[in-house]
Design an enzyme around this catalytic site. Sequence first.
Site, PDB file in Angstrom:
ATOM      1  CG  HIS A 192      47.647  38.696  34.315  1.00  0.00           C
ATOM      2  ND1 HIS A 192      48.937  38.143  33.748  1.00  0.00           N
ATOM      3  CD2 HIS A 192      47.533  38.159  35.365  1.00  0.00           C
ATOM      4  CE1 HIS A 192      49.375  37.021  34.335  1.00  0.00           C
ATOM      5  NE2 HIS A 192      48.298  37.027  35.621  1.00  0.00           N
ATOM      6  CD  GLU A 207      58.615  44.062  40.671  1.00  0.00           C
ATOM      7  OE1 GLU A 207      58.205  45.000  39.925  1.00  0.00           O
ATOM      8  OE2 GLU A 207      59.314  43.162  40.084  1.00  0.00           O
TER       9      GLU A 207
END
Lengths: 373, 133
Positions: free
Chosen positions: A153, A247
Amino acid sequence: MKNSITYLYLFVITLNFSCAQEPENKANTPNSIPFTAELFVDGLQIPWGMAFLPHGSMLITEKSGDLIHFQEGKKNHIANVPKVYVRGQGGLMDICLHPDYETNGWLYITYASEEGNEKGGHTALMRAKLKDNILYDNELLYKAGPNTTKGQHFGSRIAFDNEGYLYFSIGERGARDENPQDITRDGGKIYRLNDDGSVPEDNPFINEKGAKTAIYSYGHRNPQGLVKHPETGEIWDHEHGPRGGDEINIIEKGANYGWPLITYGINYSGTPITDKTEMEGMKQPIHYWVPSIAPSGMAFVTSDKYKDWKGSLLVGSLSFQYLERLTLDGTKVTNREKLLENMGRVRDVRQGPDGIIYVAIEGKGIYKLIPKH
Amino acid sequence: MKLRLLTILFFLIGVFYTNAQEPELQSSMVRGSEIYNDFCVACHMPAGEGIPFVFPPLAKSDYLKQQRTASIKGVKFGQEGELIVNGETYNNTMAPMGLDDGEIADVMNYIMNSWGNSTNEMVTIKEVEAITE
């Protein structure tokens, strides 16, 4: 009696059906495809980002640390690229030209960097100019900390808005309970800077004690798509969820996007992270994917070259290996379709200055979508 | 619930049993599971099952068992191109993860001794060091 059993049966079927609808948000395979895909740059391993230079050439980042200048059919390796921390998902990542590149020559690069005292690495943003395939005037604009040896990440997409502010993303670096909800820590954020790396005076947390003042929004997991909406000028992101719950968000100043307090996903192991998908004071995505497509790269189609594609959003899928086209009605996703199926992990997608769509596929290279007439 | 308790019990018995036998392997596997959950799980999944047709399974993988050196090499330097695992052809890219030789030995010991996999010979740092591109 028989009748009521039938009704019960039908009821159960309907129930199953309606339950199955929501999580199974499946993408369609289109009947007609308005392009043919042509391999434009071959022999690339993990082409992470692309940028188009004014005279028809192209810059491509390889995650391994190589910056390539593709010019007249040839790959040139650019020298004086910053030292990159290649570990897990980190490496040389995004590249983006200044909106006034033609006058000032600045290009912006994100990468995983070991800069700092601690072991490991974290995301960095730098800018430089390019001449004769050498970077010069290199300036480090932001280096997140503290370093960690975690492999996940790094985020790393870059975008400019209409006012000339620079936005970039940093993922939560595998520390979801420490970073995303804490504005005194890096990671799990979208940042906003002036083009010279200074912090804009009206950034949302500029007066918060201890805050990282470059933060523009927080509560993100790992955004690897960041673009300006061509009409509204808003910055949109997409981000990887855990298992489920990728998302698309519209980025607002000072807003909290909820990770990991709210999510539509679960842990990789199948255990829940939270039972909440919404909370007061936290933003809802305009779209979420269950199961995860692992989105990377994002582009709005603004050209008229592909029939009715204008206004739709293109997103690469790493895990299902296709290019997704989302048809939008304002901020509502009305249809999703799969393109370039089974060609490989789609890492990046951009519309070139020629209005043509370019797609970076791992293990292959850059494909050009040639419109069918 | 009962099943889960039973599984945990068996797991614990298994752990103690192996532990008594090979403490070195055991501690390497513990470190390896952390590496796995950091670097590998997103594609190869929690039980090493992979994703059908996309990312090959590690659990009960014939490739892993028969191609020990090639498997270590893949983790060390990355993997590209066609690969046949349990009769299924995969064609994908795995980037080198930037793990050091000790971390590679640990994660190999973890995956080669989990989810129904087992090996008689522990992967050592020396073995990883000796593998070149």
